[in-house]
Design a protein around this motif. Structure first.
Motif, mmCIF file in Angstrom:
data_model
loop_
_atom_site.group_PDB
_atom_site.id
_atom_site.type_symbol
_atom_site.label_atom_id
_atom_site.label_comp_id
_atom_site.label_asym_id
_atom_site.label_seq_id
_atom_site.Cartn_x
_atom_site.Cartn_y
_atom_site.Cartn_z
ATOM 1 N N ALA A 60 -77.453 25.438 22.987
ATOM 2 C CA ALA A 60 -76.649 25.453 22.025
ATOM 3 C C ALA A 60 -77.198 24.985 20.649
ATOM 4 C CB ALA A 60 -75.349 24.648 22.417
ATOM 5 N N ALA A 61 -78.257 24.172 20.799
ATOM 6 C CA ALA A 61 -78.716 23.551 19.575
ATOM 7 C C ALA A 61 -80.403 23.194 19.955
ATOM 8 C CB ALA A 61 -78.136 22.102 19.341
ATOM 9 N N ASN A 86 -71.241 23.511 21.337
ATOM 10 C CA ASN A 86 -70.478 23.434 20.237
ATOM 11 C C ASN A 86 -68.941 23.450 19.954
ATOM 12 O OD1 ASN A 86 -72.924 24.259 18.724
ATOM 13 N ND2 ASN A 86 -72.531 26.307 19.096
ATOM 14 N N ASN A 87 -68.343 22.442 19.133
ATOM 15 C CA ASN A 87 -66.976 22.335 19.344
ATOM 16 C C ASN A 87 -66.101 23.518 18.540
ATOM 17 O OD1 ASN A 87 -67.361 21.747 16.403
ATOM 18 N ND2 ASN A 87 -67.453 19.510 16.628
ATOM 19 N N ALA A 88 -65.160 23.256 18.588
ATOM 20 C CA ALA A 88 -64.173 24.335 17.591
ATOM 21 C C ALA A 88 -64.558 24.455 16.229
ATOM 22 C CB ALA A 88 -62.679 23.651 17.561
ATOM 23 N N GLN A 89 -65.147 23.627 15.783
ATOM 24 C CA GLN A 89 -65.615 23.938 14.271
ATOM 25 C C GLN A 89 -67.119 24.300 14.305
ATOM 26 O OE1 GLN A 89 -64.238 20.845 15.160
ATOM 27 N NE2 GLN A 89 -62.179 21.864 14.501
ATOM 28 N N GLY A 90 -67.754 24.743 15.579
ATOM 29 C CA GLY A 90 -69.143 25.327 15.373
ATOM 30 C C GLY A 90 -70.197 24.112 15.255
ATOM 31 N N GLU A 91 -69.733 22.976 15.321
ATOM 32 C CA GLU A 91 -70.749 21.757 15.260
ATOM 33 C C GLU A 91 -71.200 21.490 16.522
ATOM 34 O OE1 GLU A 91 -71.433 17.562 12.721
ATOM 35 O OE2 GLU A 91 -69.328 18.242 13.257
ATOM 36 N N ALA A 92 -72.603 21.365 16.593
ATOM 37 C CA ALA A 92 -73.029 20.901 17.767
ATOM 38 C C ALA A 92 -72.558 19.132 18.350
ATOM 39 C CB ALA A 92 -74.504 21.072 17.776
#
Length: 303
Positions: free
Chosen positions: A112-113, A158-164
């Motif tokens: 994911a990152a 990733n969270n709902a905002q697309g941030e790892a």
């Protein structure tokens, strides 16, 4: 005596223009200084938030590592001894993520990152069911009793905002769950100090990533021999590295930074085989560049 009366006159147009120009320059200078002060203040707040998040995350992971292998000696039967076929208390995956639900680290997902790793820690609970005695806690802070194994699994998703974000996964009373530990993760990397001597002498010989540890087990066929002699049971310490970024861009421009999570010598030798251990800023998404970035590294010995 003759009186001389003076006539009061206003500013001339040139004088008025000069005064307006000076006032405008002062206003612009003040606004510029205010903008610089606000930017500096926001940058300091961002840096402090990144530092707090990094320290908290490393402390949580380190406590979980120290707890790996915990046994409830009050309920231990010396005659039976320790089962040599018991599963290892530490496992890992390279450049992978995992699902929030599902057993342990089974069925891994794509990274994911930036090549972030997965670190899974198991330990025996302590005290009677259902809540134990409070001495064995999972990464969410819930107690684990002596009749079950506790889990603390760290991975990036990733969270709902697309941030790892770094998450901790644990087994609840009826299902698996995961909570966010810290957001703004660029990469999460793990190395394992392994005793490779035969017979084992309790001294680590090399630091390897998860793939390297698993590769040492290739000499064993799947079955009891692998369960008993897996090199995951020879891991003596864990080196953890985390790179975090701030919530907003902090610089208008700067030279491209290169982050070597485990130092430049390791990256020079192994970065091609261990994704995420060397991370140039210009390889990140444009919206993530020019941000405050701090890296955090610690080494924790297993008990």
């Amino acid at each position: 005596m003759k009186r001389h009366r003076t006539r009061q006159r206003g500013l001339t147009i040139p004088e008025l223009l000069i005064a307006l120009t000076i006032g405008a320059l002062i206003t612009l200078a003040g606004a510029s200084l205010l903008g610089i002060a606000n930017t500096s203040y926001a940058t300091q707040l961002d840096a402090a938030a990144v530092d707090d998040g990094g320290r908290y995350a490393l402390d949580l992971v380190a406590r979980a590592v120290r707890q790996a292998g915990l046994r409830d000696w009050d309920g231990f039967d010396p005659a039976a001894g320790i089962d040599p076929l018991a599963p290892p208390r530490i496992l890992g995956l390279d450049a992978r993520s995992i699902a929030k639900t599902g057993y342990g680290i089974d069925n891994p997902l794509p990274d994911a990152a930036n090549g972030s790793d997965v670190l899974a820690l198991r330990y025996q609970g302590a005290g009677p069911a259902p809540d134990g005695d409070g001495s064995a806690l999972n990464c969410a802070g819930f107690p684990v009793h002596a009749n079950e194994d506790g889990w603390s699994i760290f991975y990036v998703a990733n969270n709902a905002q697309g941030e790892a974000e770094l998450r901790c996964k644990y087994r609840g009373a009826s299902s698996w769950a995961a909570d966010a530990v810290v957001a703004g993760v660029d990469t999460f990397q793990v190395l394992y100090a392994v005793d490779t001597d035969t017979p084992a002498d309790g001294v680590a010989n090399v630091y390897l990533n998860a793939s390297g540890v698993s590769a040492l087990d290739a000499v064993y066929a799947p079955g009891p021999a692998l369960q008993e002699h897996t090199h995951w049971k020879r891991v003596l310490a864990v080196r953890i590295a985390l790179l975090l970024h701030g919530a907003r861009p902090s610089y208008l421009s700067r030279e491209t930074q290169v982050f070597d999570l485990f130092g430049a010598p390791y990256s020079d030798a192994r970065a091609g085989m261990d994704a995420g251990t060397r991370l140039p800023e210009d390889q990140l998404a444009p919206g993530l560049r020019l941000r405050e970035r701090h890296q955090f590294v610690t080494t924790v010995r297993l008990r």
